[in-house]
Motif scaffolding. Structure first.
Motif, short mmCIF file in Angstrom:
data_model
loop_
_atom_site.label_atom_id
_atom_site.label_comp_id
_atom_site.label_asym_id
_atom_site.label_seq_id
_atom_site.Cartn_x
_atom_site.Cartn_y
_atom_site.Cartn_z
N SER A 136 0.83 -1.21 0.00
CA SER A 136 0.00 0.00 0.00
C SER A 136 0.86 1.25 0.00
CB SER A 136 -0.91 0.02 1.24
OG SER A 136 -1.78 -1.08 1.24
N GLU A 163 -1.31 -4.44 2.23
CA GLU A 163 -2.71 -4.82 2.17
C GLU A 163 -2.82 -6.34 2.08
OE1 GLU A 163 -6.64 -4.43 -0.75
OE2 GLU A 163 -4.85 -3.23 -1.16
N ASN A 182 -3.44 -3.74 6.25
CA ASN A 182 -4.80 -3.28 5.99
C ASN A 182 -5.58 -4.34 5.22
OD1 ASN A 182 -3.96 -0.59 6.85
ND2 ASN A 182 -2.98 -0.41 4.84
N HIS A 235 -9.39 -4.45 2.89
CA HIS A 235 -10.56 -3.75 2.36
C HIS A 235 -11.64 -4.79 2.11
CE1 HIS A 235 -8.41 0.12 1.17
NE2 HIS A 235 -7.46 -0.68 1.64
N SER A 241 -17.60 -0.01 1.55
CA SER A 241 -16.43 -0.82 1.89
C SER A 241 -16.01 -0.53 3.33
CB SER A 241 -15.25 -0.53 0.95
OG SER A 241 -15.56 -0.86 -0.38
N ILE A 249 -12.74 -0.75 6.09
CA ILE A 249 -11.30 -0.81 6.18
C ILE A 249 -10.93 -1.36 7.55
CG2 ILE A 249 -9.13 0.46 5.99
CD1 ILE A 249 -10.86 0.53 3.47
#
Length: 222
Positions: A122, A130, A166, A168, A203, A205
């Motif tokens: 990311s 990610e 992270n 998503h 979405s 996170i």
């Protein structure tokens, strides 16, 4: 004087980059799976879940025919180096004892690939990765996604040294949201109507800091 706003700033601890899949001494291993880089011979197995509407509902893949999916697998098999923002690398979930759909005469006997796990850079500047995953619906409900992603999360923090990880997630994907929580990730934000998928969708996170993962690891080891 410089026009660079970052001049003189203290740099964040760097990730262990570049990383090349060929530097892996051996695949990752869990109780039931081998986690290794995608190979061209995985195309038939991946097609079995990549074509399913219930998978495409939550993953931003277009509908592909078998040949297009094969080309896509070859592309992902060639993504073996992490160095710059946007670079990605994929581990397949090869389920031991489950026979592959691949042609034996061409690829030999091999364990079936039932899903895959992605790591993508990311931000190199801010040491962020990610995490993403997909699992064949026929193999869900057995804890396989948690088993695989937990191993890849450990690999990420131990080998690549990010500050944070992270994920998503489509807010409709309750199973993936539950997996994020199981991995110790926290819901940090909900992005309203940021994706068009037969209508605007939201979405979520999720995030996990390195020190939080270390605390979880030490707690489970004690």
């Amino acid at each position: 004087m410089t026009d660079d706003p970052a001049a003189g700033a203290t740099l964040a601890p760097a990730m262990a980059l570049p990383f090349d899949a060929d530097s892996l001494a051996s695949p990752l291993s869990t109780e039931r799976m081998t986690l290794r880089p995608i190979e061209p011979g995985d195309s038939d197995d991946i097609w079995e879940y990549q074509r399913l509407p219930e998978v495409l509902r939550y993953i931003p893949w277009p509908v592909r025919d078998r040949e297009e999916a094969h080309v896509h697998t070859l592309k992902r098999a060639g993504m073996r180096r992490l160095a710059e923002d946007g670079d990605a690398f994929h581990f397949v979930m090869a389920l031991r004892g489950e026979r592959s759909m691949a042609r034996v005469e061409e690829y030999g006997h091999r364990d079936r690939v039932v899903g895959d796990v992605m790591l993508r850079i990311s931000s190199t500047q801010h040491a962020q990765l990610e995490l993403g995953w997909v699992l064949h619906p026929a193999f869900q409900g057995r804890g396989l996604a948690a088993e695989a992603t937990s191993e890849v999360v450990s690999f990420a923090f131990e080998v690549l040294n990010p500050h944070r990880l992270n994920a998503h997630v489509d807010v409709r994907n309750l199973a993936s949201a539950a997996l994020c929580r199981r991995l110790g990730m926290r819901l940090e934000a909900t992005l309203l109507e940021d994706v068009w998928d037969d209508g605007w969708q939201d979405s979520s996170i999720y995030g996990l800091l390195r020190r939080e993962w270390e605390t979880q690891r030490d707690s489970s080891a004690s």
